[in-house]
Enzyme design. Structure first.
Site, PDB file in Angstrom:
ATOM      1  N   HIS A  72      41.006  31.888  30.575  1.00  0.00           N
ATOM      2  CA  HIS A  72      42.551  32.341  30.429  1.00  0.00           C
ATOM      3  C   HIS A  72      43.191  31.014  29.937  1.00  0.00           C
ATOM      4  CE1 HIS A  72      43.587  31.197  34.709  1.00  0.00           C
ATOM      5  NE2 HIS A  72      42.725  30.486  34.255  1.00  0.00           N
ATOM      6  N   CYS A 122      48.781  33.431  27.983  1.00  0.00           N
ATOM      7  CA  CYS A 122      47.890  34.444  28.153  1.00  0.00           C
ATOM      8  C   CYS A 122      47.432  35.666  27.408  1.00  0.00           C
ATOM      9  CB  CYS A 122      47.881  34.761  29.714  1.00  0.00           C
ATOM     10  SG  CYS A 122      49.338  35.699  30.046  1.00  0.00           S
ATOM     11  N   HIS A 162      49.972  38.335  34.098  1.00  0.00           N
ATOM     12  CA  HIS A 162      48.979  37.503  33.630  1.00  0.00           C
ATOM     13  C   HIS A 162      47.590  38.118  33.272  1.00  0.00           C
ATOM     14  CE1 HIS A 162      47.173  33.412  32.903  1.00  0.00           C
ATOM     15  NE2 HIS A 162      46.087  33.796  33.638  1.00  0.00           N
TER      16      HIS A 162
END
Length: 388
Positions: free
Chosen positions: A360, A300, A348
């Site tokens: 993402h 990420c 994240h």
């Protein structure tokens, strides 16, 4: 740019615009309703329910992602420390050469003194002494040396002191590097363990159970898409209201489709955001691989770092540092290009593209994709940051 905004938050609260009690309750209710379809009660044979398996797998993936960010931090630190150690060792080698040259010059003076019969014992003792300057102070040898010889002695003492200092620095840096490498190994082992546990749990499911899990995930995504559409509507209404108040001129120029928000944005940010989003879109379909920074795969934070690098902005490697690399804004005022962070441990991140959607790299086994910012429920959203 350092963050100007981070404030201590009590449990259950978020930065302005991210979470409200009413919305959080609604989100939790939605999750609860979805969970009811998943055979919540444990089976008679003591096996965990499908709901319990799903929650455990999600938790393991989240823990793996958190460990991945720790791995990324340790890896980056290891790289920097390795460069520092290599530089110190190079300096030590150069200093040692200079020290040897100074020693050789002193040796030539000792040989000359031996041939003339002058002060040979004193010079020999000096060359064998651990601390030359102490010897000189005690034996007053300096008074019997020529200016050239005194210069050679001074050079030797200076180089010896500098070499010893750099050797000590190199030794300490090597010890620190070893500790960081151990941290790296620990984080890597943790990631592998969590992912292995998740795969093992999933492997125990029957085809029917996997199908039911897929159905629950589909319902979750539909709910996330509905909430994204609602956020887009609210942002559009806020922008329209701001335009009316300003006499019709736009106060919120955004980048890409679905530009929203009410606060002014520097035009240069818009240009950079467009480049970052163009890069992120080009990565859609590439696999998530923990610790990866491209070009073939990403985790990420590796994706967000690469996207903004394409726009000429250098972001830190990890989510923990990226969250402080800009100005926090409310979710209602999020602009395309902003970074959306998730979970209390900030493990994240995704790139906002407008209309409640982001790009993402979700988790192992998935691919870079477009998805609602509510993909894991509203309570999962931590903050929104506009990179410097």
């Amino acid at each position: 740019m350092a963050s100007q905004h981070r404030k201590p938050r009590s449990a259950g609260t978020r930065v302005a615009g991210i979470r409200t009690p009413a919305l959080a309750t609604a989100a939790l209710t939605s999750v609860a309703l979805l969970s009811q379809t998943a055979n919540a009660a444990p089976s008679d044979d003591g096996k965990p329910s499908l709901e319990e398996v799903e929650k455990k797998v999600d938790d393991l993936y989240r823990q793996a992602e958190s460990a991945t960010e720790k791995y990324n931090a340790a890896k980056e630190k290891t790289t920097k420390q390795r460069k520092q150690v290599d530089s110190l060792l190079d300096d030590v080698a150069q200093r040692t050469q200079k020290l040897n040259a100074a020693r050789e010059e002193l040796g030539s003076h000792a040989a000359a003194q031996y041939r003339t019969g002058a002060s040979a014992p004193d010079t020999a003792a000096f060359l064998l002494a651990d601390t030359p300057q102490d010897y000189f102070d005690q034996n007053q040898l300096m008074s019997r040396l020529t200016d050239r010889q005194k210069g050679a002695v001074d050079d030797y003492v200076t180089e010896q002191s500098a070499t010893m200092k750099q050797r000590q620095e190199a030794t300490e840096s090597l010890a620190t590097l070893t500790d960081t490498q151990n941290d790296l190994k620990t984080a890597k082992a943790t990631v592998q363990k969590k992912l292995g546990d998740a795969r093992e749990l999933l492997s125990r499911l029957t085809a029917q159970e996997k199908a039911r899990l897929a159905a629950i995930e589909k319902q979750r995504q539909e709910e996330a898409a509905r909430k994204a559409a609602e956020l887009a509507r609210q942002q559009a209404e806020a922008q329209a209201a701001a335009q009316r108040e300003s006499g019709g001129s736009s106060t919120g120029t955004g980048a890409g489709t679905g530009s929203t928000g009410t606060s002014p944005v520097d035009p240069s940010y818009t240009t950079k955001a467009e480049k970052a989003l163009a890069f992120a879109r080009a990565q859609i379909g590439k696999p998530y691989v923990w610790g990866a920074t491209g070009p073939g795969s990403y985790d990420c934070s590796g994706l967000t770092q690469a996207a903004w690098k394409a726009a000429g902005v250098t972001l830190p490697r990890t989510t923990y540092d990226q969250v402080n690399a800009g100005i926090t804004v409310s979710l209602a005022d999020a602009r395309p290009g902003d970074l959306i962070f998730f979970y209390d441990d900030v493990s994240h991140v995704g790139v906002y593209i407008g209309n409640g959607m982001m790009i993402h790299a979700p988790k192992p086994g998935t691919y870079v994709r477009e998805e609602s910012v509510y993909y894991d429920g509203e309570p999962g959203i931590h903050s929104v940051v506009r990179p410097a």
